[in-house]
Design a protein around this motif. Structure first.
Motif, PDB file in Angstrom:
ATOM      1  N   PRO A   1      45.529  58.661  45.420  1.00 28.02           N
ATOM      2  CA  PRO A   1      46.621  58.134  44.596  1.00 28.02           C
ATOM      3  C   PRO A   1      46.820  56.633  44.766  1.00 28.02           C
ATOM      4  CG  PRO A   1      47.508  59.301  46.476  1.00 28.02           C
ATOM      5  CD  PRO A   1      46.025  59.516  46.500  1.00 28.02           C
ATOM      6  N   GLN A   2      47.327  56.038  43.705  1.00 29.24           N
ATOM      7  CA  GLN A   2      47.714  54.623  43.712  1.00 29.24           C
ATOM      8  C   GLN A   2      49.136  54.519  43.173  1.00 29.24           C
ATOM      9  OE1 GLN A   2      44.212  51.777  42.858  1.00 29.24           O
ATOM     10  NE2 GLN A   2      44.057  53.273  41.215  1.00 29.24           N
ATOM     11  N   GLY A   3      49.802  53.459  43.581  1.00 29.46           N
ATOM     12  CA  GLY A   3      51.133  53.218  43.055  1.00 29.46           C
ATOM     13  C   GLY A   3      51.086  52.289  41.853  1.00 29.46           C
ATOM     14  N   LEU A   4      52.261  51.949  41.350  1.00 27.85           N
ATOM     15  CA  LEU A   4      52.343  51.019  40.229  1.00 27.85           C
ATOM     16  C   LEU A   4      51.756  49.678  40.626  1.00 27.85           C
ATOM     17  CD1 LEU A   4      55.937  51.838  38.969  1.00 27.85           C
ATOM     18  CD2 LEU A   4      53.760  52.542  37.941  1.00 27.85           C
ATOM     19  N   PRO A   5      51.113  48.963  39.691  1.00 24.84           N
ATOM     20  CA  PRO A   5      51.069  49.215  38.245  1.00 24.84           C
ATOM     21  C   PRO A   5      49.980  50.174  37.800  1.00 24.84           C
ATOM     22  CG  PRO A   5      49.935  47.175  38.721  1.00 24.84           C
ATOM     23  CD  PRO A   5      50.459  47.680  40.035  1.00 24.84           C
ATOM     24  N   HIS A   6      49.310  50.834  38.725  1.00 23.09           N
ATOM     25  CA  HIS A   6      48.251  51.761  38.340  1.00 23.09           C
ATOM     26  C   HIS A   6      48.833  53.071  37.824  1.00 23.09           C
ATOM     27  CE1 HIS A   6      44.651  49.601  39.674  1.00 23.09           C
ATOM     28  NE2 HIS A   6      45.405  49.116  40.642  1.00 23.09           N
ATOM     29  N   ARG A   7      48.245  53.558  36.740  1.00 24.40           N
ATOM     30  CA  ARG A   7      48.657  54.828  36.159  1.00 24.40           C
ATOM     31  C   ARG A   7      47.874  55.997  36.733  1.00 24.40           C
ATOM     32  NH1 ARG A   7      48.135  56.149  29.654  1.00 24.40           N
ATOM     33  NH2 ARG A   7      48.832  58.329  29.723  1.00 24.40           N
ATOM     34  N   TRP A   8      46.614  55.733  37.157  1.00 24.51           N
ATOM     35  CA  TRP A   8      45.724  56.792  37.594  1.00 24.51           C
ATOM     36  C   TRP A   8      45.309  56.617  39.055  1.00 24.51           C
ATOM     37  CZ3 TRP A   8      43.854  54.288  32.840  1.00 24.51           C
ATOM     38  CH2 TRP A   8      44.310  54.947  31.700  1.00 24.51           C
ATOM     39  N   ASP A   9      44.698  57.677  39.600  1.00 25.21           N
ATOM     40  CA  ASP A   9      44.153  57.567  40.952  1.00 25.21           C
ATOM     41  C   ASP A   9      42.928  56.650  40.924  1.00 25.21           C
ATOM     42  OD1 ASP A   9      41.764  59.057  40.297  1.00 25.21           O
ATOM     43  OD2 ASP A   9      42.829  60.928  40.649  1.00 25.21           O
TER      44      ASP A   9
ATOM     45  N   ASP B   1      57.360  51.873  54.569  1.00 25.24           N
ATOM     46  CA  ASP B   1      58.597  52.645  54.713  1.00 25.24           C
ATOM     47  C   ASP B   1      59.290  52.880  53.375  1.00 25.24           C
ATOM     48  OD1 ASP B   1      58.173  52.732  57.412  1.00 25.24           O
ATOM     49  OD2 ASP B   1      59.462  51.012  57.864  1.00 25.24           O
ATOM     50  N   GLY B   2      59.021  52.007  52.413  1.00 25.68           N
ATOM     51  CA  GLY B   2      59.631  52.179  51.099  1.00 25.68           C
ATOM     52  C   GLY B   2      58.816  53.037  50.164  1.00 25.68           C
ATOM     53  N   GLY B   3      57.698  53.593  50.676  1.00 25.10           N
ATOM     54  CA  GLY B   3      56.864  54.446  49.846  1.00 25.10           C
ATOM     55  C   GLY B   3      55.841  53.710  49.006  1.00 25.10           C
ATOM     56  N   ARG B   4      55.719  52.408  49.222  1.00 27.13           N
ATOM     57  CA  ARG B   4      54.769  51.627  48.451  1.00 27.13           C
ATOM     58  C   ARG B   4      53.361  51.801  49.010  1.00 27.13           C
ATOM     59  NH1 ARG B   4      54.576  44.988  47.919  1.00 27.13           N
ATOM     60  NH2 ARG B   4      52.840  44.892  46.421  1.00 27.13           N
TER      61      ARG B   4
ATOM     62  N   GLY C   1      45.998  51.064  33.031  1.00 30.13           N
ATOM     63  CA  GLY C   1      46.615  52.038  32.142  1.00 30.13           C
ATOM     64  C   GLY C   1      47.972  51.659  31.591  1.00 30.13           C
ATOM     65  N   GLY C   2      48.403  50.423  31.804  1.00 33.40           N
ATOM     66  CA  GLY C   2      49.693  50.001  31.275  1.00 33.40           C
ATOM     67  C   GLY C   2      49.595  49.422  29.877  1.00 33.40           C
ATOM     68  N   ASP C   3      50.639  48.710  29.467  1.00 29.60           N
ATOM     69  CA  ASP C   3      50.679  48.060  28.159  1.00 29.60           C
ATOM     70  C   ASP C   3      49.626  46.946  28.134  1.00 29.60           C
ATOM     71  OD1 ASP C   3      51.230  46.758  25.811  1.00 29.60           O
ATOM     72  OD2 ASP C   3      53.333  46.337  26.269  1.00 29.60           O
ATOM     73  N   PRO C   4      48.654  47.009  27.225  1.00 30.72           N
ATOM     74  CA  PRO C   4      47.597  45.991  27.234  1.00 30.72           C
ATOM     75  C   PRO C   4      48.054  44.620  26.755  1.00 30.72           C
ATOM     76  CG  PRO C   4      47.319  47.456  25.366  1.00 30.72           C
ATOM     77  CD  PRO C   4      48.425  48.039  26.211  1.00 30.72           C
ATOM     78  N   GLY C   5      49.163  44.554  26.004  1.00 28.62           N
ATOM     79  CA  GLY C   5      49.614  43.279  25.456  1.00 28.62           C
ATOM     80  C   GLY C   5      49.837  42.205  26.506  1.00 28.62           C
TER      81      GLY C   5
END
Length: 337
Positions: A122-130, A167-170, A250-254
């Motif tokens: 798993p990855q966190g934001l800004p990634h949408r996918w693993d 600790d913040g889950g990042r 996987g985010g907004d490409p703009g």
């Protein structure tokens, strides 16, 4: 597909195994018993994956199910043949289809075991996918050139080893680039990839995590251009890879496109001014510096040239013999013999 024939004196195809129907359905099927076919040639399972990537076809269920049962035969295939097939798979129109098949059937673990940890990492934001899905998405955004596609395969290979959660889950992957480089080199050497390709892939992986900021000075941007040049990596290739990597989150490409275009426009503008990017471009060469110092060559010369180049990258107007001579005298006065 390869069991179709046409008699020279007839227009009709000879199709004893229903190949035309499979083509219409987009199916890849072994001729006869797939376990027998795969036992005859251990490369056939990998070729099935390559055909899936090239044609966008699905491997028929019984044919796919036979692949894990013949891994011991595939294991004996010469790595040179494996490298060729993997290369064709990666530059195909749908490489993700072939790579997913490798992962499902165990062929990934056989020839690219370093990549198995990417699956479901798993990855966190800004990634949408693993990490694995991101890697597959990156392929789709790159033009089908071997160095780009191989680099895409390895660029985040080090993330599972460097994954931490604060600790913040990042989720973070600090230092993953160095591990990715190590994995890329290990695999490409094992597959006996050409040295030129190894170098190109290493350069792309090494620099993929560099993201010039608007706050960077022109000097910092020129130093980055110098690092690319020193690695033999064209700005256009770094740019194409970085853009694809950002879009594959996987985010907004703009916003991604706008930010990347701004960075590239600035770097291209600076590159167009043709600043000196290597010691060989300095207005004083090594022989002139040795004469100035009254010394023969040695480590000191390389250190002085790096210092002068850094000064010139900060301000290219300094690349004049008189200025360089004065700066060299100052540096030499404080340098050990």
């Amino acid at each position: 597909m390869e069991a179709l024939a046409e008699k020279a004196w007839r227009t009709a195809l000879v199709d004893p195994f229903g190949g035309q129907a499979d083509l219409a359905l987009g199916l890849i099927r072994a001729v006869g018993d797939p376990q027998v076919r795969f036992a005859e040639d251990g490369l056939r399972p990998l070729r099935a994956c390559r055909f899936a990537a090239q044609l966008g076809f699905r491997v028929e269920d019984a044919t796919e199910a036979a692949i894990p049962r013949r891994l011991e035969v595939a294991r004996r295939v010469a790595v040179e043949r494996v490298f060729v097939e993997l290369g064709k798979l990666l530059v195909a129109r749908a490489p993700s289809e072939g790579l997913e098949l490798l992962a499902r059937t165990g062929l990934l673990d056989l020839w690219l075991p370093e990549l198995r940890p990417l699956v479901d990492c798993p990855q966190g934001l800004p990634h949408r996918w693993d990490v694995w899905r991101h890697t597959l998405a990156l392929m789709a955004h790159l033009r089908p050139e071997p160095a780009l596609r191989w680099a895409a395969l390895f660029h985040d290979a080090g993330k599972p080893r460097k994954r931490t959660v604060d600790d913040g889950g990042r989720i973070r992957f600090l230092g993953h680039e160095a591990v990715s480089l190590e994995i890329a080199q290990t695999v490409l050497v094992r597959l006996k990839a050409p040295k030129a390709l190894q170098g190109q892939v290493q350069a792309l992986v090494r620099h993929h995590g560099t993201h010039p900021e608007p706050s960077w000075s022109d000097g910092a941007c020129r130093r980055f251009l110098a690092r690319l040049a020193d690695d033999g990596l064209a700005l256009a290739d770094w740019s194409a890879f970085r853009r694809a990597d950002q879009l594959a989150r996987g985010g907004d490409p703009g916003p991604v496109e706008a930010e990347h275009t701004a960075i590239l426009t600035r770097l291209e503008g600076l590159a167009a001014q043709r600043p000196p990017l290597a010691a060989a471009h300095l207005a004083l060469d090594g022989r002139a510096l040795m004469a100035l110092a009254g010394r023969s060559g040695g480590p000191w010369l390389g250190a002085l040239q790096r210092h002068l180049l850094d000064q010139v990258l900060e301000d290219p107007r300094r690349n004049e013999p008189a200025w360089l001579e004065g700066e060299a005298r100052v540096w030499l006065a404080g340098a050990p013999e």
